[in-house]
Design an enzyme around this catalytic site. Structure first.
Site, PDB file in Angstrom:
ATOM      1  CD  GLU A 234      -2.093   2.202   1.714  1.00  0.00           C
ATOM      2  OE1 GLU A 234      -1.107   2.928   1.525  1.00  0.00           O
ATOM      3  OE2 GLU A 234      -3.025   2.509   2.457  1.00  0.00           O
ATOM      4  CB  CYS A 268      -1.809   6.874   1.646  1.00  0.00           C
ATOM      5  SG  CYS A 268      -0.124   6.576   2.198  1.00  0.00           S
TER       6      CYS A 268
END
Length: 463
Positions: A234, A268
């Protein structure tokens, strides 16, 4: 001689904690313990594993204030958000404790066998490489499904949050021991890059999960591939929020402000590019500016602080470079955009409008309280601009529900929210495409990343 991980309080710039890292001998001990714990833990029933995870959640809730303050102290998360993060980590543990049996249930598949099915078995010790921006949530997003599947975990947390990492390791070890489980089902293993690579190459480590930068992800994925080990990545994001003319602009401005500013924008999946249809562009910018300007920046220990400091000064300086370059390239600066004096690594809430593709604030991931608004002439152009990024982590669309659902399938990202906040949720899979990584965490998909999907064929053969 091993190095030391140093935690610096970004509110004051003072060192608050130093923790020595592992040397080669200590790493060997960690890996041996992880393998030994796995041999026992894999034989525990899912119900017994669940009791341990539920116990961990209960213990963390009892100690929530101390654990939250560790995040505030080491990376500047506002205390109200830090308490919420501890709760969310507990939720992840409890969610997998409750649902792992269903997620891992054998899948019956018809074939020429009397019976054929796929069962989901643990792989072994799994390495987790984690960042600093959500120390407890990201740790439990990694370890809760892995542990419930019967794996053990070796956690290499970021060097800047060593106290958080140590606390996570301690609570899991203590609760596991109280339940009669191996205390080493999760170990916090502070180590530099060289030892992390050694750990990943060791045959006792069977898989790796990384949340972090593209550079780190590429290095870990390359090493894992060379050792023929599965990995989940990720990585970064430059998440678009598309606001069309038929959106509820007040609601969109409220939620997009929240998405942009959580953790001082150091997320993020924060809304980093707000792409607005031109017919409502000025109205939206005015609404967005009003909300952003009202945010309270300050000491993250104060209950009314909404935006704390940037975690490190080097990150603040890079953020400021991105802002100044974008203004030089033609972006309009409404407010913010200056590095303040005084102690700590604060950066003001900043609004840039009239941003166009290719400007630094679009081409790079902005990790801080910097809001970027871009005008487009149509929904078609909005999708083109949204997809014009090397990243594909998450996105949101603000329009009618029916139109948003249709548009979602055309957006290159791992998740899309229609008229709602982009978030990670233990019930739903999360992950990216393109340079935002691969694989999924959370939901039923996440727990099945690190299992052996073993096919079983039982005779006699049927005609």
């Amino acid at each position: 001689m091993s190095e030391t991980f140093v935690a610096t309080d970004p509110t004051t710039g003072t060192v608050v904690r130093e923790i020595p890292t592992l040397d080669a001998a200590a790493l060997e001990d960690v890996l041996a313990r992880a393998e030994s714990a796995y041999d026992a833990w894999r034989q525990w029933s899912i119900a017994d594993r669940a009791a341990v995870l539920n116990g961990v959640a209960a213990a963390m809730r009892e100690d929530k204030e101390r654990l939250a303050l560790l995040m505030t102290e080491e990376m500047g998360k506002p205390i109200t958000e830090a308490r919420g993060e501890v709760e969310k980590a507990c939720w992840a543990a409890e969610h997998y404790a409750e649902h792992a049996a269903a997620y891992l249930a054998p899948e019956e598949l018809a074939s020429d066998a009397s019976r054929s099915y796929v069962q989901h078995l643990p792989l072994g010790p799994v390495l987790g490489v984690l960042p600093w921006n959500a120390p407890f949530w990201l740790a439990f997003r990694f370890c809760a499904p892995a542990l419930m599947a019967g794996n053990t975990c070796v956690m290499k947390h970021d060097r800047h949050v060593p106290g958080c990492a140590e606390a996570i390791g301690e609570v899991i070890a203590r609760v596991a021991e109280e339940h009669g489980a191996p205390r080493d089902i999760l170990q916090s293993a502070p180590m530099g890059h060289d030892l992390a690579e050694r750990a990943l190459r060791d045959p006792r480590i069977r898989a790796v999960s990384l949340t972090g930068s593209e550079k780190a992800g590429a290095a870990v994925a390359a090493t894992a591939a060379s050792e023929i080990k599965p990995s989940v990545l990720e990585l970064g994001g430059s998440d678009p929020a598309i606001v069309l003319a038929d959106a509820d602009l007040e609601h969109a401005a409220d939620v997009i402000t929240t998405m942009r500013i959580i953790n001082a924008g150091q997320s993020c999946i924060a809304a980093k590019r707000v792409i607005v249809e031109r017919s409502v562009y000025d109205d939206f910018v005015a609404l967005y500016a009003e909300r952003l300007a009202a945010l309270r920046v300050g000491d993250p220990r104060q209950e009314d602080t909404q935006v704390g400091p940037i975690a490190r000064d080097d990150l603040r300086q890079n953020l400021h470079r991105q802002v100044t370059e974008s203004v030089d390239q033609g972006a309009k600066l409404h407010f913010g955009g200056e590095v303040p004096g005084g102690e700590g690594y604060f950066y003001p809430v900043t609004l840039l409008s009239d941003v166009t593709p290719g400007m630094t604030a679009c081409a790079e991931e902005t990790f801080g309280p910097v809001a970027v608004v871009m005008p487009v002439d149509s929904a078609e152009e909005a999708i083109t601009v949204a997809n014009d990024s090397p990243y594909g982590l998450a996105a949101s669309v603000w329009t009618t529900a029916e139109r948003g659902v249709e548009m979602a399938a055309r957006i290159e990202s791992g998740q899309v929210a229609v008229n709602g906040i982009v978030k990670t949720d233990p019930r739903l899979p999360s992950g990216g495409v393109k340079r935002s990584g691969f694989g999924r965490e959370l939901g039923p998909h996440g727990i099945r990343e690190f299992v052996n999907h073993q096919q079983v064929w039982v005779g006699p053969k049927q005609d």
